[in-house]
Design a protein around this motif. Structure first.
Motif, PDB file in Angstrom:
ATOM      1  N   THR A 327       0.495  -1.468  -0.250  1.00  0.00           N
ATOM      2  CA  THR A 327       0.063   0.126  -0.055  1.00  0.00           C
ATOM      3  C   THR A 327       1.109   1.329  -0.263  1.00  0.00           C
ATOM      4  O   THR A 327       0.502   2.173  -0.866  1.00  0.00           O
ATOM      5  CB  THR A 327      -1.456   0.191   1.207  1.00  0.00           C
ATOM      6  N   VAL A 328       1.572   1.199   0.767  1.00  0.00           N
ATOM      7  CA  VAL A 328       2.665   2.414   0.761  1.00  0.00           C
ATOM      8  C   VAL A 328       3.347   2.896  -0.135  1.00  0.00           C
ATOM      9  O   VAL A 328       3.477   3.660  -0.701  1.00  0.00           O
ATOM     10  CB  VAL A 328       3.806   2.240   2.127  1.00  0.00           C
ATOM     11  N   THR A 329       4.031   1.218  -0.820  1.00  0.00           N
ATOM     12  CA  THR A 329       4.417   2.115  -2.218  1.00  0.00           C
ATOM     13  C   THR A 329       3.763   2.779  -3.187  1.00  0.00           C
ATOM     14  O   THR A 329       4.179   3.649  -4.181  1.00  0.00           O
ATOM     15  CB  THR A 329       5.478   0.353  -2.742  1.00  0.00           C
ATOM     16  N   MET A 330       2.544   2.086  -3.501  1.00  0.00           N
ATOM     17  CA  MET A 330       1.304   2.444  -4.510  1.00  0.00           C
ATOM     18  C   MET A 330       1.032   4.114  -3.984  1.00  0.00           C
ATOM     19  O   MET A 330       0.970   4.590  -4.695  1.00  0.00           O
ATOM     20  CB  MET A 330       0.073   1.818  -4.290  1.00  0.00           C
ATOM     21  N   VAL A 331       0.844   4.444  -3.048  1.00  0.00           N
ATOM     22  CA  VAL A 331       0.667   5.927  -2.094  1.00  0.00           C
ATOM     23  C   VAL A 331       1.499   6.406  -2.735  1.00  0.00           C
ATOM     24  O   VAL A 331       1.512   8.042  -3.554  1.00  0.00           O
ATOM     25  CB  VAL A 331       0.107   5.601  -0.928  1.00  0.00           C
ATOM     26  N   LEU A 332       3.171   6.438  -2.388  1.00  0.00           N
ATOM     27  CA  LEU A 332       3.871   7.054  -3.398  1.00  0.00           C
ATOM     28  C   LEU A 332       4.362   7.469  -4.383  1.00  0.00           C
ATOM     29  O   LEU A 332       4.365   8.648  -5.182  1.00  0.00           O
ATOM     30  CB  LEU A 332       5.388   6.772  -2.572  1.00  0.00           C
ATOM     31  N   VAL A 333       3.911   5.940  -5.293  1.00  0.00           N
ATOM     32  CA  VAL A 333       3.997   6.032  -6.680  1.00  0.00           C
ATOM     33  C   VAL A 333       2.688   7.103  -7.398  1.00  0.00           C
ATOM     34  O   VAL A 333       3.347   8.046  -8.115  1.00  0.00           O
ATOM     35  CB  VAL A 333       3.867   4.458  -6.407  1.00  0.00           C
ATOM     36  N   LEU A 334       1.835   6.948  -7.197  1.00  0.00           N
ATOM     37  CA  LEU A 334       0.771   8.473  -7.269  1.00  0.00           C
ATOM     38  C   LEU A 334       0.934   9.473  -7.189  1.00  0.00           C
ATOM     39  O   LEU A 334       0.260  10.148  -7.567  1.00  0.00           O
ATOM     40  CB  LEU A 334      -0.293   7.449  -6.164  1.00  0.00           C
ATOM     41  N   THR A 335       1.494  10.053  -5.158  1.00  0.00           N
ATOM     42  CA  THR A 335       1.443  11.094  -4.996  1.00  0.00           C
ATOM     43  C   THR A 335       2.602  11.754  -6.010  1.00  0.00           C
ATOM     44  O   THR A 335       2.783  13.262  -6.020  1.00  0.00           O
ATOM     45  CB  THR A 335       2.001  11.478  -3.816  1.00  0.00           C
ATOM     46  N   SER A 336       3.278  11.462  -6.201  1.00  0.00           N
ATOM     47  CA  SER A 336       4.361  11.662  -7.194  1.00  0.00           C
ATOM     48  C   SER A 336       4.327  11.805  -8.132  1.00  0.00           C
ATOM     49  O   SER A 336       4.713  13.371  -8.516  1.00  0.00           O
ATOM     50  CB  SER A 336       5.731  10.194  -6.730  1.00  0.00           C
ATOM     51  N   VAL A 337       3.470  10.889  -8.913  1.00  0.00           N
ATOM     52  CA  VAL A 337       2.660  11.169 -10.224  1.00  0.00           C
ATOM     53  C   VAL A 337       2.005  12.456 -10.387  1.00  0.00           C
ATOM     54  O   VAL A 337       2.265  13.280 -11.321  1.00  0.00           O
ATOM     55  CB  VAL A 337       2.032  10.041 -10.968  1.00  0.00           C
ATOM     56  N   LEU A 338       1.131  12.732  -9.349  1.00  0.00           N
ATOM     57  CA  LEU A 338       0.894  14.088  -8.840  1.00  0.00           C
ATOM     58  C   LEU A 338       1.334  14.859  -9.020  1.00  0.00           C
ATOM     59  O   LEU A 338       0.782  16.369  -8.728  1.00  0.00           O
ATOM     60  CB  LEU A 338      -0.757  14.119  -7.888  1.00  0.00           C
ATOM     61  N   ALA A 339       2.299  14.752  -7.800  1.00  0.00           N
ATOM     62  CA  ALA A 339       3.657  16.168  -7.962  1.00  0.00           C
ATOM     63  C   ALA A 339       3.719  16.310  -9.342  1.00  0.00           C
ATOM     64  O   ALA A 339       4.081  18.221  -9.576  1.00  0.00           O
ATOM     65  CB  ALA A 339       4.118  15.731  -6.629  1.00  0.00           C
ATOM     66  N   THR A 340       4.476  15.773 -10.231  1.00  0.00           N
ATOM     67  CA  THR A 340       5.170  15.617 -11.551  1.00  0.00           C
ATOM     68  C   THR A 340       4.299  16.378 -12.083  1.00  0.00           C
ATOM     69  O   THR A 340       4.137  17.688 -12.986  1.00  0.00           O
ATOM     70  CB  THR A 340       5.696  14.656 -12.024  1.00  0.00           C
TER      71      THR A 340
END
Length: 457
Positions: A327-340
């Motif tokens: 779960t934590v991995t997916m949250v970091l991936v999604l938030t990083s994409v949104l940040a970009t």
């Protein structure tokens, strides 16, 4: 100092990889013996290997009937393998050393530290002991509650055995049961068995660091209460992400199942609203890589099953008994994409800046996991003349160590079985662990190169 740390990390990854491999080999040998089966005949090598792997990797897929094919000795071996796989090689080894009265050396402490991604060496042995005690305590409570249902149904001794086996399997997110090919379908409307099983699955899959943070906050709140200070629960960032993501996935999975399958006569259509809600909740929880089912997976609509692929791929939380990319991995991936996309300079979660190395690791886990799954699904479709959805569902379930199947496992060819075995093994140790264990080269060069411009997207 850096050199030494890297060597320790490589040793840990290799220990995990080889430890599971040796345990699978030993389990295969024991399960292939005639004394392990109900008919007292030798089990074919590939089926013994498949059963040992699905037990160690706490997956739940099976090519033979767990209830009918194996006798008590075989079931005990399987239970031992499930417990070993759920705790992990490092925790299990430390437990054995403590039981034998051996002193835990600095090297072993460093292995524990790396296995649980801890920042310091302080209290590592105490943490391991807490994991063991907590595991056995929760499994014991689960077995006690299950016994209220299984003892009246199966008798005292068999009921106790079924309760213990089911509790350990649920907590370890193994999805292996002794009820026959129907799994928990006969208990679809049984509130007690459903709630106990779901609770065990969630507690095992949420991760031990979440346990520690919850207990730490509980003690802190009690201390403040005695001093008449303001009492509030303040979990760390990992706790908040893991709990929030798990709750979101369970709730959204329940609602999607309820909406998409409400009128499907093959799944929820014939049930009362209360039974539909309970079955939808259980399906959502078991997608956290547990593998039990109260509704056969082939009964769901294809669109629903496609959504389940995403839930299975994500899996549980880090440092727990569940699989998936976490779960934590997916949250970091999604938030990083949104940040970009939004033009932010860094990745932020809950008003906290995430270190670039953590984001990079999350993308590495996501990318390697997706790549391995794609290659294995392609290979499975090459060797098996089967439906696309059945094939991808099987392999995602294997690599995420879920254990759910659209009634496809029993029809696998020998080549297909070996591919699923490989998927379960890679899924349990983690593809990134395999990559680190194989890689023996270290980039010690301090050479820097000029920046190059490329077009992206």
């Amino acid at each position: 100092m850096k050199k030494k740390k890297r060597l320790i990390i490589m040793t840990t990854t290799r220990m995990i990889m080889l430890g599971f491999f040796v345990a699978i080999a030993l389990g295969t040998f024991l399960l292939s013996l005639p004394i392990a089966t109900s008919q007292h005949t030798a089990t074919p090598f590939v089926d013994a290997l498949f059963t040992a792997t699905t037990s160690i990797c706490v997956t739940g897929l099976s090519t033979v009937s767990m209830a009918e094919h194996w006798n008590l000795f075989g079931q005990i071996v399987i239970l031992f393998l499930i417990q070993f796989g759920g705790l992990g090689i490092v925790t299990f080894t430390t437990t054995v050393l403590l039981t034998l009265g051996r002193r835990i050396t600095l090297k072993e402490r460093l292995l524990i530290q790396d296995a649980y991604n801890l920042d310091e060496l302080k209290g590592l042995v105490r943490i391991t002991i807490r994991i063991i005690k907590g595991t056995f305590f929760v499994e014991g409570i689960g077995a006690l509650l299950c016994s209220f249902r299984f003892i009246p149904q199966y008798g005292f001794l068999k009921g106790i055995w079924f309760s213990i086996f089911h509790s350990v399997s649920a907590f370890c997110n193994a999805g292996i049961d002794l009820f026959g090919n129907e799994s928990l379908v006969p208990y679809r409307s049984d509130v007690l068995i459903n709630l106990v099983t779901m609770t065990l699955i969630i507690l095992g899959g949420i991760g031990f660091p979440v346990w520690w943070e919850f207990l730490r906050n509980l003690k802190e709140m009690q201390r403040k209460k005695r001093r008449n200070e303001r009492v509030c629960f303040r979990g760390n960032l990992h706790f908040k992400i893991a709990v929030s993501a798990t709750a979101f996935l369970i709730i959204s999975g329940t609602l999607l199942t309820l909406i998409l399958e409400y009128n499907n006569p093959n799944s929820l259509g014939s049930l009362s609203f209360g039974e539909k809600l309970l079955a939808s909740l259980f399906q959502s929880v078991t997608l956290r890589t547990a593998g039990f089912q109260t509704i056969p997976q082939q009964c769901f609509r294809e669109g629903t099953s496609m959504l389940y692929l995403l839930f299975m791929f994500i899996g549980g939380s880090p440092s727990g008994t569940a699989g998936g990319i976490k779960t934590v991995t997916m949250v970091l991936v999604l938030t990083s994409v949104l940040a970009t996309v939004s033009g932010k300079g860094n990745t932020q979660v809950m008003r906290r800046k995430i270190a670039p190395k953590d984001v990079q690791k999350a993308f590495a886990v996501f990318g390697i996991g997706l790549g391995v799954m794609f290659l294995l699904v392609t290979a499975l479709m090459v060797v098996e003349n089967a439906d696309f959805l059945d094939s991808i569902y099987e392999m995602v379930s294997a690599t995420a160590t879920v254990g759910l199947s659209r009634n496809f496992t029993s029809s696998l060819s020998v080549a297909g079985k070996f591919l699923v075995i490989l998927g379960m093994y890679l899924g349990r140790i983690g593809p990134i662990t395999m990559a680190l264990a194989i890689n023996t080269k270290h980039d010690n060069s301090k050479t820097t190169y000029p920046a190059g411009k490329i077009l992206v997207g």
